[in-house]
Design an enzyme around this catalytic site. Structure first.
Site, mmCIF file in Angstrom:
data_model
loop_
_atom_site.group_PDB
_atom_site.id
_atom_site.type_symbol
_atom_site.label_atom_id
_atom_site.label_comp_id
_atom_site.label_asym_id
_atom_site.label_seq_id
_atom_site.Cartn_x
_atom_site.Cartn_y
_atom_site.Cartn_z
ATOM 1 N N MET A 14 -9.076 -2.114 1.534
ATOM 2 C CA MET A 14 -8.239 -3.015 0.753
ATOM 3 C C MET A 14 -8.856 -3.433 -0.579
ATOM 4 O O MET A 14 -8.476 -4.453 -1.159
ATOM 5 C CB MET A 14 -7.866 -4.237 1.593
ATOM 6 N N ILE A 29 -9.742 -2.195 -4.543
ATOM 7 C CA ILE A 29 -9.330 -1.169 -5.513
ATOM 8 C C ILE A 29 -10.571 -0.566 -6.155
ATOM 9 O O ILE A 29 -11.436 -1.287 -6.671
ATOM 10 C CB ILE A 29 -8.377 -1.765 -6.572
ATOM 11 N N LEU A 30 -10.673 0.760 -6.104
ATOM 12 C CA LEU A 30 -11.845 1.428 -6.688
ATOM 13 C C LEU A 30 -11.618 1.624 -8.190
ATOM 14 O O LEU A 30 -10.518 1.979 -8.622
ATOM 15 C CB LEU A 30 -12.065 2.781 -6.008
ATOM 16 N N ASN A 74 -6.058 8.569 0.155
ATOM 17 C CA ASN A 74 -5.714 7.238 0.667
ATOM 18 C C ASN A 74 -4.463 7.334 1.523
ATOM 19 O O ASN A 74 -3.595 8.158 1.272
ATOM 20 C CB ASN A 74 -5.455 6.276 -0.503
ATOM 21 N N HIS A 107 -1.183 5.107 2.651
ATOM 22 C CA HIS A 107 -0.449 3.919 2.216
ATOM 23 C C HIS A 107 0.805 3.760 3.082
ATOM 24 O O HIS A 107 1.545 4.722 3.291
ATOM 25 C CB HIS A 107 -0.070 4.060 0.737
ATOM 26 N N SER A 126 2.470 7.436 3.535
ATOM 27 C CA SER A 126 2.144 8.539 2.615
ATOM 28 C C SER A 126 0.630 8.692 2.518
ATOM 29 O O SER A 126 -0.096 7.694 2.505
ATOM 30 C CB SER A 126 2.653 8.241 1.194
ATOM 31 N N ASP A 143 -2.065 3.560 -6.072
ATOM 32 C CA ASP A 143 -1.059 4.199 -5.208
ATOM 33 C C ASP A 143 -0.145 5.171 -5.964
ATOM 34 O O ASP A 143 1.044 5.305 -5.641
ATOM 35 C CB ASP A 143 -0.199 3.129 -4.490
ATOM 36 N N GLU A 196 1.199 7.029 10.991
ATOM 37 C CA GLU A 196 -0.008 7.139 10.146
ATOM 38 C C GLU A 196 -1.081 7.928 10.890
ATOM 39 O O GLU A 196 -1.736 8.817 10.333
ATOM 40 C CB GLU A 196 -0.542 5.746 9.791
HETATM 41 C C1 GAR Z 1 -2.739 0.753 7.610
HETATM 42 O O1 GAR Z 1 -1.410 0.461 7.880
HETATM 43 C C2 GAR Z 1 -2.875 1.371 6.220
HETATM 44 O O2 GAR Z 1 -1.813 2.214 5.882
HETATM 45 C C3 GAR Z 1 -2.892 0.148 5.350
HETATM 46 O O3 GAR Z 1 -3.671 -0.785 6.062
HETATM 47 C C4 GAR Z 1 -3.555 -0.529 7.466
HETATM 48 C C5 GAR Z 1 -4.947 -0.383 8.022
HETATM 49 O O4 GAR Z 1 -4.946 -0.252 9.418
HETATM 50 N N1 GAR Z 1 -3.434 0.437 4.060
HETATM 51 C C6 GAR Z 1 -3.052 -0.170 2.955
HETATM 52 O O5 GAR Z 1 -2.216 -1.054 2.929
HETATM 53 C C7 GAR Z 1 -3.748 0.295 1.694
HETATM 54 N N2 GAR Z 1 -3.119 -0.252 0.547
HETATM 55 P P1 GAR Z 1 -6.227 0.339 10.160
HETATM 56 O O6 GAR Z 1 -7.445 -0.441 9.668
HETATM 57 O O7 GAR Z 1 -5.954 0.076 11.617
HETATM 58 O O8 GAR Z 1 -6.326 1.802 9.852
#
Ligand code: GAR
Length: 190
Positions: free
Chosen positions: A91, A93-94, A108, A110, A137, A146, A175
């Site tokens: 979470m 931003i690089l 990444n 998303h 995605s 993104d 995902e």
């Molecule tokens: C996931 O839903 C991922 O897509 C989202 O955070 C969650 C992490 O879950 N990522 C973002 O929102 C990036 N902007 P996890 O730690 O269980 O993989």
């Protein structure tokens, strides 16, 4: 540093729970997967995902210091000969500087059907807009948030009965399914 022929040395960046990390680790252990996960880095030392990675005998680093995170990470990526970085629920931003200095691909995941809903609260926005579909995605990371090329995405139907929690659960399931596929697809087409 040890190299694994045929598999790309991969680092995963996380910030929390790490369920996508878990699905990538499981995938990496399969004989025909194209990645070997060498390293997990988190900007949160208490990230739950670090524990799982450590139990899987993967090197873990929690780097709390905000101003030093990128420099420390770059050193580790070099030290461990990393070819690919996968952001999985990362979470932070690089910076463009980090992306340029690493100079190898960063992917990444998303939780939306990009280019829709960049940034945060994706499911809330999809429900509010009465979208028929939500999804996830996998894309290449560029300087613009993104916005890099999408490698793979999958959609799920938003039902009238769905709320943010139920939708998050449905999307998370896909995902886990598509991140490993996207990584292999990306590496095959390099
Ligand atoms: C996931 O839903 C991922 O897509 C989202 O955070 C969650 C992490 O879950 N990522 C973002 O929102 C990036 N902007 P996890 O730690 O269980 O993989």
């Amino acid at each position: 540093m040890e190299q694994y022929p045929g598999k790309k040395n991969t680092a995963v960046f996380i910030s929390g729970r790490g369920s996508n990390l878990k699905s990538l680790i499981k995938h990496s252990k399969k004989k025909n997967s194209l990645i070997k996960i060498i390293l997990v880095i988190s900007n949160n030392e208490d990230a739950e995902g670090l524990k799982y990675a450590s139990r899987s005998k993967i090197k873990i680093y929690g780097i709390k210091n905000k101003s030093n995170f990128e420099n420390k990470s770059l050193k580790l990526l070099k030290k461990y000969n990393i070819d690919l970085v996968c952001l999985a629920g990362f979470m932070k931003i690089l910076s463009g500087n980090f992306i340029k200095k690493f100079s190898k691909p960063i992917l990444n995941i998303h939780p939306s059907l990009l280019p829709k809903y960049k940034g945060l609260n994706t499911h809330e926005r999809a429900i509010k807009n009465k979208d028929r579909f939500a999804g996830a995605s996998i894309h290449k990371v560029t300087e613009k948030l993104d916005s890099g090329k999408v490698i793979l995405q999958k959609k799920v139907k938003i039902l009238k009965s769905d709320d943010v929690r139920s939708l998050e659960k449905k999307v998370l399931k896909i995902e886990h399914e598509i991140y490993p596929k996207a990584v292999d697809k990306f590496l095959t087409n390099l």
